[in-house]
Design an enzyme around this catalytic site. Structure first.
Site, mmCIF file in Angstrom:
data_model
loop_
_atom_site.group_PDB
_atom_site.id
_atom_site.type_symbol
_atom_site.label_atom_id
_atom_site.label_comp_id
_atom_site.label_asym_id
_atom_site.label_seq_id
_atom_site.Cartn_x
_atom_site.Cartn_y
_atom_site.Cartn_z
ATOM 1 N N LYS A 1 -8.661 -1.143 5.866
ATOM 2 C CA LYS A 1 -8.778 -1.768 4.692
ATOM 3 C C LYS A 1 -7.791 -2.769 4.277
ATOM 4 O O LYS A 1 -8.268 -3.685 3.683
ATOM 5 C CB LYS A 1 -8.797 -0.416 3.635
ATOM 6 C CG LYS A 1 -10.163 0.357 3.833
ATOM 7 C CD LYS A 1 -10.057 1.831 2.947
ATOM 8 C CE LYS A 1 -9.054 2.723 3.699
ATOM 9 N NZ LYS A 1 -9.054 3.929 3.223
ATOM 10 N N ARG B 1 -14.538 13.096 8.175
ATOM 11 C CA ARG B 1 -13.131 13.775 8.396
ATOM 12 C C ARG B 1 -12.753 14.780 7.341
ATOM 13 O O ARG B 1 -12.226 15.885 7.584
ATOM 14 C CB ARG B 1 -11.878 12.657 8.491
ATOM 15 C CG ARG B 1 -12.062 11.798 9.833
ATOM 16 C CD ARG B 1 -11.030 10.556 9.894
ATOM 17 N NE ARG B 1 -9.834 10.990 9.370
ATOM 18 C CZ ARG B 1 -8.947 10.103 8.699
ATOM 19 N NH1 ARG B 1 -9.333 9.074 8.322
ATOM 20 N NH2 ARG B 1 -7.684 10.535 8.623
ATOM 21 N N HIS C 1 0.996 -1.087 -0.181
ATOM 22 C CA HIS C 1 0.013 -0.069 0.047
ATOM 23 C C HIS C 1 0.899 1.230 -0.078
ATOM 24 O O HIS C 1 1.945 1.239 0.800
ATOM 25 C CB HIS C 1 -0.889 0.040 1.347
ATOM 26 C CG HIS C 1 -1.920 1.263 1.456
ATOM 27 N ND1 HIS C 1 -2.930 1.360 0.577
ATOM 28 C CD2 HIS C 1 -1.721 2.232 2.205
ATOM 29 C CE1 HIS C 1 -3.630 2.489 0.743
ATOM 30 N NE2 HIS C 1 -2.764 3.254 1.692
HETATM 31 N N1 URA Z 1 -5.786 7.262 3.015
HETATM 32 C C1 URA Z 1 -6.675 6.503 3.838
HETATM 33 O O1 URA Z 1 -7.157 5.493 3.150
HETATM 34 N N2 URA Z 1 -7.295 7.055 4.885
HETATM 35 C C2 URA Z 1 -6.621 8.069 5.323
HETATM 36 O O2 URA Z 1 -7.128 8.623 6.304
HETATM 37 C C3 URA Z 1 -5.586 8.761 4.720
HETATM 38 C C4 URA Z 1 -5.097 8.269 3.414
#
Ligand code: URA
Length: 432
Positions: free
Chosen positions: A187, A168, A82
């Site tokens: 995730k 957010r 990631h």
């Molecule tokens: N990428 C994400 O998936 N979440 C975040 O809070 C910031 C970057």
């Protein structure tokens, strides 16, 4: 339990219990806790932070708010990577086939790009026919058969994060280290791999603007992953210039193909080899990092990485002949050279600005519903550390519109030139 008491407890800087964090996440996901209370809660977290234990509990609560992929039907070790989001970042297109060509299973679900950073799925869709939406069953079958799948989300992964991230985004609470860490890791953990390598970007084009913040974020994500039984590595990398030369969908796919042919840009090749080597090492396929790296280099030299990319494209309905003949990719109508007016050593290329210039051309989305033009983008001709003379070409713009004044100005403004020689440093540190 009442949300207001939990908000006040966090506002006072106290550590929350498992029950309290789960109460907030579950209540918010079900719609029992209102947006205004969750906004106050995230703001309290923003200012007061969280302990590693609280962040792990928050991650697990978000992970368990939706489907968790069961990859047990895939034989062997499953790996994933990631990136926290950069400009010109096509690393998955190179790392996945290199690693899979060694017999390690690479099962990856990617997102679409938004704003100045491009998404892997958008890049893959530059290849005619490539289908990002395969069923979970086909996903598992494909990884078992050819070792790799790169798809969009097939399952409802971490819906609590989706809802929380949207909140957010509009309440000024994105840039909180425990909230970013739990968002990303919920995730990643829901998509079921055993070994994960994170690329945490630092610099103007990244969420984390300095090394100290990025180190804290990387340490926390590595700790959360380890607490959940995963083998973790995080690589901190510089985003004070775009990665490689190409920014824009098909241009980046071509650069990834060149890299798998052993002709990639130095910085991009180095990052791909570093991430691949850690995945190979942590999967138990090599005894040392040096051995893992040698194996990855071999998979470039013997073209097995390239052939695995072609197999991936074919398996997901794409035309794999593009992999062997990059001239097939549609060309943009106009090609323009951007010439610099200063002389000296390139000291910085504002990645955010270059990403924005590519977005203005149509390579990226300002909002999720925007359509992408796969053929447009920018190819940098000068990188940090290079010497430039007045009137040197620093970039080529590939555009389908006649007037590109904004893009030219944006690219020119992105370049900083100094009198002193600069030694670029891509990989800042590795945390595991
Ligand atoms: N990428 C994400 O998936 N979440 C975040 O809070 C910031 C970057």
């Amino acid at each position: 339990m009442r949300a207001v008491d939990i908000i006040i407890k966090k506002r006072s800087g106290l550590e929350l219990s498992r029950e309290e964090i789960e109460f907030m996440v579950n209540g918010f996901t079900k719609g029992e806790i209102e947006n205004y209370q969750m906004s106050a809660f995230t703001m309290a977290v923003y200012f007061r932070g969280m302990t590693d234990n609280e962040a792990t509990i928050l991650t697990k609560a978000m992970l368990n708010s939706g489907d968790v992929l069961d990859l047990s039907k895939i034989e062997g070790v499953k790996v994933d990577k990631h990136s926290t989001g950069g400009v010109g970042d096509k690393t998955s297109l190179v790392v996945a086939p290199i690693v899979a060509s060694l017999g390690i299973k690479f099962a990856k679900m990617s997102g679409r790009g938004l704003g100045h950073t491009g998404g892997t799925l958008d890049k893959l869709e530059s290849i005619p026919g490539y289908n990002i939406s395969i069923s979970e069953e086909q996903f598992i079958k494909q990884v078992n058969e050819i070792g790799v799948a790169l798809v969009g989300q097939t399952a409802d992964l971490a819906p609590a994060d989706k809802k929380l991230y949207a909140l957010r985004d509009v309440t000024g609470t994105v840039e909180s280290i425990p909230l970013i860490a739990s968002s990303i890791m919920s995730k990643k953990l829901a998509s079921g791999s055993d070994v994960i390598c994170l690329d945490v970007k630092v610099g103007s084009g990244a969420f984390m603007k300095n090394e100290e913040q990025a180190t804290r974020l990387a340490n926390l994500m590595v700790q959360i992953g380890k607490n959940c039984g995963k083998k973790m590595t995080a690589v901190l990398t510089n985003m004070d210039e775009p990665l490689g030369f190409a920014v824009g969908n098909s241009l980046e796919v071509i650069e990834a193909i060149n890299t798998l042919n052993g002709k990639g840009p130095k910085d991009f090749t180095e990052l791909c080899l570093t991430i691949s080597s850690y995945l190979v090492l942590n999967s138990g396929y090599a005894k040392s990092l040096e051995e893992a790296r040698a194996l990855c280099i071999r998979q470039i030299e013997n073209k097995e990485g390239l052939n695995t990319l072609a197999k991936l494209i074919h398996a997901q309905g794409g035309d794999e002949s593009y992999i062997y003949d990059v001239d097939k990719f549609p060309k943009a109508k106009y090609e323009l050279e951007v010439k610099i007016r200063k002389a000296g050593h390139v000291s910085r290329i504002d990645a955010l600005a270059i990403g924005n210039a590519a977005m203005y051309l149509g390579a990226g989305r300002a909002k999720l519903t925007d359509k992408i033009d796969h053929s447009v983008g920018i190819v940098l001709k000068k990188k940090v550390g290079d010497i430039v003379k007045e009137n040197d070409t620093i970039a080529t713009i590939y555009s389908n519109k006649e007037n590109n004044d904004l893009e030219i100005k944006t690219i020119l403004d992105a370049y900083s030139v100094s009198n002193d020689a600069i030694e670029p440093k891509l990989i800042i540190k590795v945390i595991s």
